[in-house]
Motif scaffolding. Structure first.
Motif, PDB file in Angstrom:
ATOM      1  N   LEU A   6      -9.491 -13.598  -2.752  1.00 48.55           N
ATOM      2  CA  LEU A   6      -9.534 -15.034  -2.453  1.00 48.55           C
ATOM      3  C   LEU A   6     -10.922 -15.470  -2.005  1.00 48.55           C
ATOM      4  N   GLY A   7     -11.656 -14.555  -1.396  1.00 44.77           N
ATOM      5  CA  GLY A   7     -13.022 -14.868  -0.990  1.00 44.77           C
ATOM      6  C   GLY A   7     -13.079 -16.114  -0.123  1.00 44.77           C
ATOM      7  N   GLY A   8     -13.858 -17.094  -0.561  1.00 47.22           N
ATOM      8  CA  GLY A   8     -14.035 -18.310   0.221  1.00 47.22           C
ATOM      9  C   GLY A   8     -13.037 -19.407  -0.075  1.00 47.22           C
ATOM     10  N   THR A   9     -11.987 -19.105  -0.825  1.00 49.59           N
ATOM     11  CA  THR A   9     -10.977 -20.122  -1.128  1.00 49.59           C
ATOM     12  C   THR A   9     -10.330 -20.602   0.167  1.00 49.59           C
ATOM     13  N   GLU A  10     -10.327 -21.910   0.376  1.00 48.35           N
ATOM     14  CA  GLU A  10      -9.833 -22.477   1.633  1.00 48.35           C
ATOM     15  C   GLU A  10      -8.309 -22.587   1.618  1.00 48.35           C
ATOM     16  N   VAL A  11      -7.655 -21.488   1.926  1.00 51.24           N
ATOM     17  CA  VAL A  11      -6.195 -21.475   2.017  1.00 51.24           C
ATOM     18  C   VAL A  11      -5.776 -20.650   3.228  1.00 51.24           C
TER      19      VAL A  11
ATOM     20  N   ALA B   9      -1.133 -23.658  -1.820  1.00 53.55           N
ATOM     21  CA  ALA B   9      -0.992 -23.458  -3.265  1.00 53.55           C
ATOM     22  C   ALA B   9       0.458 -23.227  -3.675  1.00 53.55           C
ATOM     23  N   ARG B  10       1.366 -23.215  -2.699  1.00 53.22           N
ATOM     24  CA  ARG B  10       2.781 -22.955  -2.951  1.00 53.22           C
ATOM     25  C   ARG B  10       2.964 -21.652  -3.738  1.00 53.22           C
ATOM     26  N   VAL B  11       2.325 -20.608  -3.232  1.00 56.71           N
ATOM     27  CA  VAL B  11       2.423 -19.279  -3.835  1.00 56.71           C
ATOM     28  C   VAL B  11       3.092 -18.329  -2.843  1.00 56.71           C
TER      29      VAL B  11
ATOM     30  N   ASP C 253      -6.083 -15.888  -8.647  1.00 60.64           N
ATOM     31  CA  ASP C 253      -6.178 -16.780  -9.804  1.00 60.64           C
ATOM     32  C   ASP C 253      -5.029 -17.784  -9.814  1.00 60.64           C
ATOM     33  N   THR C 254      -3.831 -17.319  -9.460  1.00 55.22           N
ATOM     34  CA  THR C 254      -2.674 -18.212  -9.396  1.00 55.22           C
ATOM     35  C   THR C 254      -2.862 -19.262  -8.307  1.00 55.22           C
ATOM     36  N   VAL C 255      -3.398 -18.841  -7.180  1.00 55.78           N
ATOM     37  CA  VAL C 255      -3.666 -19.775  -6.083  1.00 55.78           C
ATOM     38  C   VAL C 255      -4.632 -20.864  -6.543  1.00 55.78           C
TER      39      VAL C 255
END
Length: 204
Positions: free
Chosen positions: A82-87, A107-109, A169-171
């Motif tokens: 996810l790295g820097g993905t803001e979740v 992301a509803r994952v 990737d799904t997120v």
């Protein structure tokens, strides 16, 4: 006699200059299991504001609440991709009355890590009721607009980077496309199966 909580102990040791990697491992092991994060939240709430802030800094990036080493390995792989993905990545959190291994709400994952012994149809620790319950659980989440991803233990062990890559990737896809979800018209079967299924009277 007053006994300090694990997070208080970790803060004390950090202030004394203890090795952070060892403290991270200590906190991860101290707050394991489905209720691990609930216990951590209670311990944090009982701390004075200054020490709570110090604990928050220490806990940054620490994975707590996993029910097994397998889950911990999977969560770390997901976080790395996810790295820097803001979740927000929640571990052993509830959605629609069910507890899922990993919940990424923005992301509803949902991610489930399935060991063969507990989740395979002929697993040594399975029976037909729990096997059926797993299916209703995923179906209910899907009908509420969540993407459910499931990975076997052998895959987490063999290719954790690919597991993490697919989740990440799904997120990102869901964040870009915002999946729709049902706010009304839910059926009885969209609620926890132990509320309504005739095979599960012991749960009621």
């Amino acid at each position: 006699m007053y006994v300090t909580t694990p997070v208080e102990t970790a803060v004390d040791l950090a202030e004394l200059g203890h090795n952070r990697a060892e403290l991270v491992d200590f906190l991860t092991r101290s707050y394991t299991g489905a209720k691990g994060n609930d216990i951590l939240a209670e311990d944090m709430a009982a701390m004075p504001p200054r020490r709570r802030a110090a604990a928050s800094r220490l806990l940054d990036g620490v994975v707590t609440g996993t029910a097994s080493k397998l889950e911990l390995r999977a969560v770390r792989a997901i976080l790395a991709e996810l790295g820097g993905t803001e979740v927000t990545v929640l571990v052993n959190a509830k959605v629609g009355g069910y507890r899922f291994d990993v919940v990424i709400p923005e992301a509803r994952v949902l991610v489930e890590i399935d060991s063969y012994a507990y989740h395979a149809a002929d697993g040594e620790r399975r029976d037909s009721r729990t096997f059926a319950g797993d299916r209703w659980k995923a179906n209910a989440a899907t009908r509420r607009g969540w993407t459910v991803l499931r990975y076997a233990d052998v895959c987490v062990d063999a290719v954790p980077d690919l597991v993490g890559e697919q989740v990440a990737d799904t997120v990102r896809y869901n964040l870009a496309h915002r999946p729709r979800w049902r706010r009304d018209g839910l059926l009885r079967t969209d609620h926890p199966f132990w509320w309504w299924h005739p095979l599960f009277p012991a749960f009621r």
